[in-house]
Design an enzyme around this catalytic site. Structure first.
Site, PDB file in Angstrom:
ATOM      1  N   TYR A 115      51.179  46.236  31.604  1.00 58.04           N
ATOM      2  CA  TYR A 115      50.248  45.817  30.566  1.00 58.04           C
ATOM      3  C   TYR A 115      49.385  44.637  30.943  1.00 58.04           C
ATOM      4  O   TYR A 115      48.547  44.204  30.147  1.00 58.04           O
ATOM      5  CB  TYR A 115      50.939  45.606  29.229  1.00 58.04           C
ATOM      6  N   GLU A 116      49.529  44.106  32.136  1.00 64.43           N
ATOM      7  CA  GLU A 116      48.597  43.077  32.592  1.00 64.43           C
ATOM      8  C   GLU A 116      47.359  43.681  33.249  1.00 64.43           C
ATOM      9  O   GLU A 116      46.462  42.959  33.657  1.00 64.43           O
ATOM     10  CB  GLU A 116      49.283  42.119  33.569  1.00 64.43           C
ATOM     11  N   GLY A 117      47.351  45.033  33.409  1.00 63.35           N
ATOM     12  CA  GLY A 117      46.059  45.474  33.853  1.00 63.35           C
ATOM     13  C   GLY A 117      45.781  46.773  34.557  1.00 63.35           C
ATOM     14  O   GLY A 117      44.688  47.176  34.503  1.00 63.35           O
ATOM     15  N   GLN A 122      44.662  44.638  39.291  1.00 62.14           N
ATOM     16  CA  GLN A 122      44.531  43.214  39.579  1.00 62.14           C
ATOM     17  C   GLN A 122      44.337  42.982  41.082  1.00 62.14           C
ATOM     18  O   GLN A 122      43.535  42.125  41.502  1.00 62.14           O
ATOM     19  CB  GLN A 122      45.777  42.449  39.102  1.00 62.14           C
TER      20      GLN A 122
END
Length: 274
Positions: A115-117, A122
């Site tokens: 869920y960070e990307g 990233q």
């Protein structure tokens, strides 16, 4: 309490006496403490970028934040999951059952990588957008900052081998970064290298944090018990964790050819049974 002592004279012993268990616990501590330090450094740069009266300082801080954001988001969650799984492993079979709670931590930590990307995105952002900033000057400025701290830390008692290891890893990272900046626009090569490169940057950045902490601790004579821990963890990180950068360096230099060689249709699961 489980297993025999290394010399076979005592049984059972506390599991912390077993080298493999100690290695897992030390790895978790070494990554966690350095990660927290890098998070604080990045947060301070965010404050400098927003509030410092000198425009040039604000600009440089903005560049550092842009460069480190991908590393903080992706590497911290990668390492966090790795640490959680190793911590579960310390419990042995008990780590897999609900009563101890470790299996819940493993499930909870895993989602952060997505869920960070996600983390692959990233990494691509790092190599394709952040490294070329100012024609690579932002990355070079970051490395110069690291090198200045390494030079200042030289001469710290019992720290020479650690400094040499960190300096060598930084040198390899600088060379590799120049090579990747030169490949800007080559989506295949950068894509094949992205996650490995981000891991490389993270490990060297963590090593840099250990250099800063150990050097600062050497000057602080009022915190000896704490400093003994910092010094030991810094040496452990340089000796047992930082060498991973050599494997990442070799993998990146192998290029994208072997990654892209297998035809798409042969990657299907059913093809392996024909």
């Amino acid at each position: 309490m489980q297993g025999r002592s290394a010399d076979g004279s005592r049984e059972p012993v506390r599991i912390i006496e077993h080298p493999d268990v100690r290695k897992m616990l030390l790895t978790g501590q070494a990554l966690t403490k350095a990660g927290r330090a890098l998070a604080v450094f990045t947060a301070l740069q965010m404050d400098v970028a927003e509030r410092h009266p000198d425009q040039d300082r604000r600009r440089k801080a903005e560049g550092l934040v842009a460069l480190l954001t991908s590393v903080v988001k992706a590497a911290f969650t990668d390492f966090g999951f790795e640490i959680t799984v190793q911590s579960q492993h310390v419990f042995g079979g008990h780590g897999y059952i609900r009563e101890w709670g470790m299996e819940q931590y493993v499930r909870d930590a895993r989602i952060a990588q997505i869920y960070e990307g996600t983390n692959g995105v990233q990494a691509m952002d790092l190599v394709s957008r952040k490294l070329p900033l100012e024609d690579g000057a932002v990355a070079r400025g970051f490395f110069d900052l690291m090198r200045a701290d390494i030079v200042r830390a030289k001469g710290v008692p019992q720290f020479d081998s650690t400094i040499q290891a960190v300096e060598g890893a930084l040198g390899r990272l600088e060379k590799l970064t120049d090579e990747l900046v030169a490949k800007r626009g080559d989506a295949v090569e950068l894509g094949a290298s992205a996650t490995d490169y981000l891991g490389f940057v993270a490990l060297v950045s963590f090593a840099w944090m250990w250099v800063r902490m150990a050097a600062s601790c050497d000057r602080d004579t009022s915190a000896k018990p704490h400093c003994r821990s910092i010094s030991a963890l810094a040496r452990f990180f340089a000796a047992r964790v930082l060498p991973q950068t050599q494997a990442l360096d070799a993998a990146i230099h192998s290029g994208a050819t072997e990654t892209m060689a297998l035809a798409d249709e042969l990657l299907r699961a059913d093809q392996s049974r024909r």
